[in-house]
Design an enzyme around this catalytic site. Structure first.
Site, mmCIF file in Angstrom:
data_model
loop_
_atom_site.group_PDB
_atom_site.id
_atom_site.type_symbol
_atom_site.label_atom_id
_atom_site.label_comp_id
_atom_site.label_asym_id
_atom_site.label_seq_id
_atom_site.Cartn_x
_atom_site.Cartn_y
_atom_site.Cartn_z
ATOM 1 N N SER A 53 0.894 -1.147 -0.024
ATOM 2 C CA SER A 53 0.013 -0.049 -0.009
ATOM 3 C C SER A 53 0.766 1.337 0.061
ATOM 4 O O SER A 53 0.361 2.244 -0.440
ATOM 5 C CB SER A 53 -0.939 0.048 1.235
ATOM 6 O OG SER A 53 -0.173 -0.180 2.464
ATOM 7 N N ASP A 203 -4.551 6.729 10.376
ATOM 8 C CA ASP A 203 -4.083 5.623 10.662
ATOM 9 C C ASP A 203 -2.640 5.453 11.172
ATOM 10 O O ASP A 203 -2.192 4.566 11.726
ATOM 11 C CB ASP A 203 -4.392 4.307 9.402
ATOM 12 C CG ASP A 203 -3.229 4.575 8.472
ATOM 13 O OD1 ASP A 203 -2.460 5.334 8.434
ATOM 14 O OD2 ASP A 203 -3.692 3.936 7.300
ATOM 15 N N HIS A 206 0.258 5.170 7.060
ATOM 16 C CA HIS A 206 0.154 5.574 5.450
ATOM 17 C C HIS A 206 0.450 7.048 5.314
ATOM 18 O O HIS A 206 -0.214 7.947 6.112
ATOM 19 C CB HIS A 206 -1.163 4.980 4.509
ATOM 20 C CG HIS A 206 -1.098 3.895 4.768
ATOM 21 N ND1 HIS A 206 -1.928 3.165 5.746
ATOM 22 C CD2 HIS A 206 -0.646 2.737 3.829
ATOM 23 C CE1 HIS A 206 -2.109 1.766 5.338
ATOM 24 N NE2 HIS A 206 -1.412 1.485 4.440
#
Length: 227
Positions: A53, A203, A206
């Site tokens: 990701s 979060d 990221h």
């Protein structure tokens, strides 16, 4: 009717031939343009960013322009370098997943390979030895398919709550593999980004678009010396 037919056929033949000659030969300028376009296609090289990701640009408004491979593409274009940045990131991917997926990505020509995997292994507490074996398998597959490929490995770290010994052992995977395989190393992909609230999404994992630019800089610092 027999006398008229040959004359009519002659008229038709003249008309048909005349229509076929309407296209004008290409000018020298047009020919040069075609040659330049062909040359550009033939000299263009691919940089494959293969990761999770962090490469895919998870959570960004426009990964197509904000992910770190896309930021690097902008740098390449600004310098008029004939390279195409291919985003081979897949959110949630572990090194085991990557080992099984890499062959599909290698169907396209690869001149420079940037390997960014391992973070999800670390967050899941996968044994360090297993992660290292999987990364080596990916590297081996790339080398087997493209022996002349230039390669970069991006280092990763895990939070101390995974255990001090595990965190220390995990961090050592990347420089060890880079040295073993004669790869360039980005010591820590998230340098100057990890742990900084304003540069990360909610979060805390990221990067934001601003953080992704710093990540791109971390990679570009190493990558530009290879192009």
């Amino acid at each position: 009717m027999q006398k008229i037919f040959p004359f009519s056929a002659l008229i038709f033949l003249v008309f048909f031939c005349g229509c076929g000659n309407n296209s004008q030969p290409k000018t020298n300028t047009e020919k040069d343009t075609v040659k330049e376009a062909s040359a550009e296609i033939s000299t263009q090289k691919n940089i494959l960013f293969f990761g999770n990701s962090l490469t895919a640009g998870y959570g960004l408004d426009d990964p197509g322009t904000e992910s770190f491979p896309s930021v690097i593409q902008h740098d390449l274009d600004s310098l008029k370098l004939p390279y195409k940045a291919i985003n081979g990131g897949l959110s949630g991917e572990t090194t085991s997943d990557g080992k099984n997926r890499i062959s599909w990505q290698l169907r396209q020509p690869v001149d420079v390979f940037v390997l960014e995997l391992g973070a999800n292994d670390g967050l899941r507490g996968i044994p360090v030895a297993e992660t290292e074996v999987n990364l080596q398998s990916i590297i081996d597959q790339v080398k087997a398919k493209y022996p002349k490929v230039k390669m970069i490995l991006t280092g990763m770290q895990v939070p101390p709550n995974m255990g001090q010994q595990y965190s220390a052992d995990f961090k050592k995977i990347f420089p060890r593999l880079a040295q073993k395989n004669d790869m360039q190393l980005v010591p820590f992909l998230l340098e100057n980004v990890a742990g900084i609230r304003d540069l990360n999404q909610k979060d805390g994992i990221h990067p934001t678009a601003k953080g992704a630019k710093i990540v791109a800089h971390n990679v570009w610092t190493v990558l530009k010396t290879m192009l």
